[in-house]
Design a protein around this motif. Structure first.
Motif, short mmCIF file in Angstrom:
data_model
loop_
_atom_site.label_atom_id
_atom_site.label_comp_id
_atom_site.label_asym_id
_atom_site.label_seq_id
_atom_site.Cartn_x
_atom_site.Cartn_y
_atom_site.Cartn_z
N LYS A 204 0.83 -1.20 0.00
CA LYS A 204 0.00 0.00 0.00
C LYS A 204 0.86 1.25 0.00
N ALA A 205 1.97 1.23 0.75
CA ALA A 205 2.88 2.38 0.78
C ALA A 205 3.46 2.63 -0.61
N ALA A 206 3.86 1.56 -1.29
CA ALA A 206 4.40 1.71 -2.64
C ALA A 206 3.35 2.28 -3.58
N HIS A 207 2.11 1.83 -3.44
CA HIS A 207 1.01 2.35 -4.26
C HIS A 207 0.77 3.83 -3.98
N ASN A 208 0.81 4.23 -2.70
CA ASN A 208 0.58 5.63 -2.34
C ASN A 208 1.67 6.53 -2.93
N ILE A 209 2.91 6.06 -2.92
CA ILE A 209 4.00 6.87 -3.47
C ILE A 209 3.86 7.00 -4.98
N SER A 211 1.04 6.95 -6.59
CA SER A 211 -0.08 7.89 -6.79
C SER A 211 0.37 9.33 -6.60
N SER A 212 1.29 9.55 -5.67
CA SER A 212 1.81 10.90 -5.43
C SER A 212 2.66 11.38 -6.60
N LEU A 213 3.34 10.47 -7.28
CA LEU A 213 4.18 10.83 -8.42
C LEU A 213 3.35 11.10 -9.67
N ALA A 214 2.24 10.41 -9.83
CA ALA A 214 1.44 10.51 -11.06
C ALA A 214 0.79 11.89 -11.17
N PHE A 215 0.54 12.31 -12.41
CA PHE A 215 -0.19 13.56 -12.64
C PHE A 215 -0.97 13.46 -13.95
N ASP A 216 -2.00 14.30 -14.08
CA ASP A 216 -2.82 14.30 -15.29
C ASP A 216 -1.97 14.63 -16.51
N GLU A 217 -2.31 14.04 -17.64
CA GLU A 217 -1.63 14.28 -18.93
C GLU A 217 -0.20 13.74 -18.93
N PHE A 345 12.50 6.72 -1.38
CA PHE A 345 11.74 7.59 -0.47
C PHE A 345 11.77 6.98 0.94
N PRO A 346 12.92 6.94 1.60
CA PRO A 346 13.01 6.26 2.91
C PRO A 346 12.13 6.90 3.98
N GLY A 347 12.08 8.23 4.00
CA GLY A 347 11.30 8.90 5.05
C GLY A 347 9.81 8.63 4.91
N ALA A 348 9.29 8.84 3.70
CA ALA A 348 7.86 8.60 3.47
C ALA A 348 7.53 7.13 3.66
N TRP A 349 8.42 6.26 3.25
CA TRP A 349 8.21 4.82 3.41
C TRP A 349 8.08 4.45 4.89
N ALA A 350 8.96 4.99 5.72
CA ALA A 350 8.92 4.69 7.16
C ALA A 350 7.61 5.17 7.78
N ARG A 351 7.19 6.40 7.42
CA ARG A 351 5.95 6.94 8.00
C ARG A 351 4.74 6.10 7.61
N MET A 352 4.68 5.70 6.35
CA MET A 352 3.50 4.98 5.87
C MET A 352 3.45 3.55 6.37
N THR A 353 4.58 2.91 6.52
CA THR A 353 4.57 1.51 6.97
C THR A 353 4.49 1.38 8.48
N GLU A 354 4.86 2.44 9.22
CA GLU A 354 4.74 2.40 10.67
C GLU A 354 3.29 2.60 11.12
N GLU A 360 -5.08 6.12 2.63
CA GLU A 360 -4.42 6.82 1.53
C GLU A 360 -3.46 7.85 2.12
N PHE A 361 -2.33 7.99 1.51
CA PHE A 361 -1.30 8.89 2.03
C PHE A 361 -0.61 9.55 0.84
N ARG A 362 -0.64 10.85 0.77
CA ARG A 362 -0.02 11.56 -0.33
C ARG A 362 1.14 12.41 0.20
N ILE A 363 2.22 12.45 -0.57
CA ILE A 363 3.35 13.30 -0.20
C ILE A 363 3.56 14.32 -1.31
N PRO A 364 3.90 15.55 -0.96
CA PRO A 364 4.15 16.56 -2.01
C PRO A 364 5.42 16.22 -2.76
N MET A 365 5.35 16.16 -4.07
CA MET A 365 6.49 15.78 -4.89
C MET A 365 7.14 17.02 -5.50
N SER A 366 7.92 17.72 -4.68
CA SER A 366 8.66 18.88 -5.18
C SER A 366 9.84 18.41 -6.00
#
Length: 614
Positions: A204-209, A211-217, A345-354, A360-366
C-alpha cells in the motif's frame, strides 16, 4: 505565428476530437494490463485475496476455540472473510468479461464508475473489521503476557540462579506473541497473518507513493506522437534497410548500437525543428533491437528502460517542467520495480509503513524531493550492483520551467547523473541544435537527423502521391519536395497535404509545381503561408475554429470537432436562442454516409488548410 505555438495548435486541434477522456483512459488501462483490470482494482484484488486466505486459515474447521476470546477472534475472522468475498465478487462483476474486446473494456469502465461508491463502502468495512480483529488479538494477548511476566518476576525473587534465564524469557515474551489460551496452530497462523499484513502495508505504501508521483496528462505527449511511416528509420537498427547515403546510415547505426551494448554517458539525437526527432525516439524506445542490445550492457543486472517526452504546448506545466520529467521517470521506474521504493523515499516509506492502517497517504512531490529520490537510487551500492537504467528523454528544447531552472540547469543535472553512477545509468536524449545542448553533449555520440532521413522522406512522399497516374510526374514531385524540405520531415507532411488538397480541388500538378517553387522552406514561414492561403471569405470562421480549440483547452469538458458544425446556427440564432435549442434541432452528421463525411471534411479543410493531419 511562432513555430512551436503553431505545432501546439496542431496537436490541440487533433486532441479536440477526444470524447470521454477519463472513461477511455480507464478502458485503455484495462486493455493494456495483463489482468484486464485497472491498477487500482488489481491492487485491491490482491490485498483482498490475501486477507480472505489468511482469515480462512485463522478459523480452521478441524480445531475448536478453547476460550471466549478465541471464539470472538474467529467470529471477526469470519466477518472479514465474508467482506472479502463480497469485494471479490464485485471486482469480478466490473471486470471485462471478454479479453481483447474494446466494447467490453468500455462497458467495464462504465461499471467501475457505477459501482465506485459500493466498492468504497466495502473497502471501509473491511478496514474496520481488520482493525477490530487486531484489537481483539491485542486484548487476548495482553492479559496472558502480563500474567507470565509477573510469574517470571516472582520466580526471580526465589531463585537467583534462574535470573538470567528469566530475563531472557521476559524479553522474548515482550517481543513475541506466545499465548497459552490459543492453540499452537492458531498462534502460528496469527504470526503469519501479522507478517503478511506488514507486506500488505508495504504494498500500500508503494502504491501511495506511485499515486503521489502521477499527474494528469503524464502520457499525453507520448500517445499523440505519430507512428513512423512504413520502413522509415529502419536504417538505425537494420543493416539491410534501404538508404540514400550508405556510409552515413552505417556510421549512425554503428554509433547507436555500440552505445547501447557497451557505451556510457549520453547519446544525443540532434535535429532541426520538425525533422522527426520525437517519432524517431518513440521508434527507438519501442524497437526490440534496443532492448536486445541493452541486455548485453546490463549483463546479470536487472534492466530498466523508461522514457519521457517534454511537451511545451501541453496545458499542464508538469508536461514541460523538469519536475514533471522526474515524476514520470520515477513513476515508471518504481512501478516496474516497487522494491526500490523504500530506497528512493526512505522517510515517506517509514511513515507509511509504521502507521498500521490501510489509509491513503499523499506526499508533495517537489523537484528537490524527486531529485533526492533518484540520487538515492544512483548512490545506493545494492542498486549499483543489481540494476541498470536507460532513460530515453525527448525534446529537451521544449523544457520550460522557472527562471532559475533554465536549459543549462537541466543539462548539468543530466550529466551529473551519468557521472555519479556511470555504470548504472545512461541516457538517450533528443533536441534541436541549440548551443546549450550541442556544447553540453559534445563529448558523447551524436547523430544529426536531417542528414539521415532523405530516403525516408522519399518513401513517405511516394506513398502519398499514388493518386498521380504519371510515374515521371510522381518522381519529379517527390524529388522536388524532398529537395526543398532541407531535412524537415514535418515540412514534407504539410506540403504533401497541400498538394493532395489541390488535386482534390481539381488543380493540375503543373500549377502546384509552380507553387512549390515559391513555398518557404522554414516551418514558421510555411505556417504563415498556409494561414494566408485561406480565402478571405473563410478567415473569420477559421479564426473562430482556432479560438474554439484554444479556449477548449481551459474547459473541464471535452467536445468533438463536430461542434464546428454548429457555428453557423450559433451566429444565426444569436447566443441566447442557440443555448435553448434541443440537440435534435441542431445540424448533425451521418457518420455512416461516406459522401457526407467527405463533403464535411472538405468544407472544414478550407478553414484549417493543412494544419490538421489526416
Amino acid at each position: 505565428m511562432e513555430a512551436l505555438t503553431a505545432i501546439g495548435l496542431i496537436a490541440n486541434i487533433v486532441q479536440f476530437v477526444d470524447l470521454g477522456a477519463k472513461l477511455i483512459g480507464s478502458a485503455k488501462e484495462m486493455r493494456d494490463s495483463a489482468s484486464g483490470m485497472t491498477v487500482e482494482n488489481k491492487s485491491l484484488e490482491e490485498v483482498t485475496i490475501e486477507m480472505r486466505d489468511l482469515t480462512s486459515r485463522l478459523d480452521p474447521p478441524t480445531t475448536k476455540a478453547k476460550s471466549d476470546d478465541e471464539k470472538a477472534l474467529r467470529r471477526l475472522a469470519q466477518e472479514c472473510r465474508e467482506l472479502s468475498d463480497q469485494i471479490l465478487r464485485l471486482l469480478k462483476k466490473v471486470a471485462p468479461s471478454k479479453p481483447n474486446s474494446t466494447l467490453r473494456y468500455m462497458r467495464s469502465a462504465f461499471k467501475n464508475i457505477k459501482y465506485k461508491d459500493e466498492m468504497r463502502e466495502l473497502e471501509d468495512k473491511l478496514a474496520k473489521c481488520r482493525d477490530q480483529l487486531h484489537l481483539q488479538f491485542s486484548k487476548l494477548t495482553s492479559l496472558e503476557v502480563q500474567g507470565q511476566l509477573h510469574a517470571l518476576a516472582t520466580l526471580a525473587h526465589t531463585n537467583d540462579g534462574m535470573l538470567r534465564t528469566m530475563e531472557q524469557q521476559m524479553k522474548r515474551l515482550r517481543q513475541g506473541t506466545c499465548v497459552a489460551s490459543l492453540s499452537v496452530e492458531a498462534q502460528d497462523q496469527i504470526k503469519t497473518l501479522l507478517g503478511l499484513t506488514r507486506l500488505t502495508l508495504e504494498g500500500k505504501a508503494a502504491h501511495n507513493i506511485l499515486s503521489s508521483l502521477a499527474f494528469d496528462e503524464m502520457r499525453t505527449r507520448a500517445e499523440t506522437i505519430q507512428e513512423e511511416h512504413c520502413d522509415t528509420f529502419r536504417w538505425i537498427v537494420d543493416p539491410n534497410a534501404e538508404v540514400d547515403d550508405t556510409t552515413l546510415a552505417s556510421n549512425a547505426r554503428e554509433l547507436y548500437l555500440s552505445w547501447l551494448s557497451r557505451g556510457r554517458g549520453i547519446f544525443h539525437v540532434a535535429g532541426k525543428l520538425g525533422s522527426g526527432k520525437s517519432t524517431l525516439m518513440k521508434f527507438l524506445f519501442d524497437h526490440p533491437e534496443t532492448q536486445q542490445q541493452l541486455l548485453k550492457w546490463a549483463g546479470e543486472a536487472k534492466l530498466v528502460v523508461i522514457n519521457h517526452f517534454f511537451w511545451k504546448p501541453g496545458k499542464q506545466s508538469l508536461q514541460k517542467s523538469f519536475n514533471g520529467m522526474m515524476r514520470t521517470l520515477l513513476f515508471d521506474l518504481l512501478d516496474a520495480h516497487p522494491e526500490l521504493t523504500k530506497i528512493a523515499f526512505p522517510g515517506a516509506w517509514a511513515r507509511m509503513t509504521e502507521e498500521d492502517k490501510f489509509s491513503e497517504f499523499r506526499i508533495p512531490m517537489s523537484l528537490q524531493i524527486t531529485l533526492d529520490a533518484l540520487l538515492a537510487l544512483l548512490n545506493d551500492e545494492a542498486v549499483q550492483r543489481s540494476y541498470r537504467f536507460c532513460f530515453f528523454i525527448d525534446a529537451l528544447d521544449e523544457f520550460e520551467d522557472s527562471p532559475q531552472h533554465d536549459d543549462r540547469y537541466m543539462v548539468d543535472a543530466l550529466r551529473s547523473w551519468v557521472q555519479t553512477s556511470p555504470n548504472t545509468i545512461k541516457l538517450c536524449v533528443s533536441s534541436r541544435e541549440h548551443n546549450v545542448f550541442v556544447n553540453a553533449f559534445a563529448d558523447g555520440p551524436r547523430i544529426r537527423l536531417q542528414e539521415l532521413t532523405r530516403h525516408d522522406m522519399e518513401c513517405f512522399t511516394r506513398s502519398k502521391l499514388g493518386s498521380i497516374p504519371e510515374a515521371a510526374i510522381r518522381e519529379r514531385l517527390t524529388h522536388d519536395i524532398v529537395d526543398r524540405s532541407d531535412g524537415i520531415f514535418l515540412w514534407v507532411v504539410l506540403v504533401i497535404k497541400q498538394l493532395r488538397q489541390a488535386l482534390e480541388d481539381g488543380r493540375d500538378t503543373s500549377s502546384f509545381e509552380e507553387e512549390l517553387a515559391t513555398l518557404p522552406t522554414e516551418l514558421e514561414e510555411l505556417f504563415e503561408h498556409l494561414l494566408k492561403s485561406i480565402p478571405k471569405s473563410q478567415r473569420k470562421k477559421a479564426s473562430q475554429i482556432f479560438s474554439m480549440v484554444q479556449e477548449h483547452e481551459t474547459l473541464p469538458i471535452k467536445l468533438s470537432l463536430l461542434s464546428c458544425l454548429h457555428l453557423d446556427t450559433y451566429q444565426a440564432d444569436q447566443q441566447e436562442k442557440f443555448a435553448t435549442k434541443r440537440l435534435s434541432a441542431l445540424p448533425s452528421l451521418n457518420m455512416q454516409d461516406e459522401y457526407e463525411l467527405h463533403t464535411w471534411s472538405k468544407q472544414l479543410g478550407h478553414y484549417y488548410k493543412a494544419i490538421v493531419k489526416d
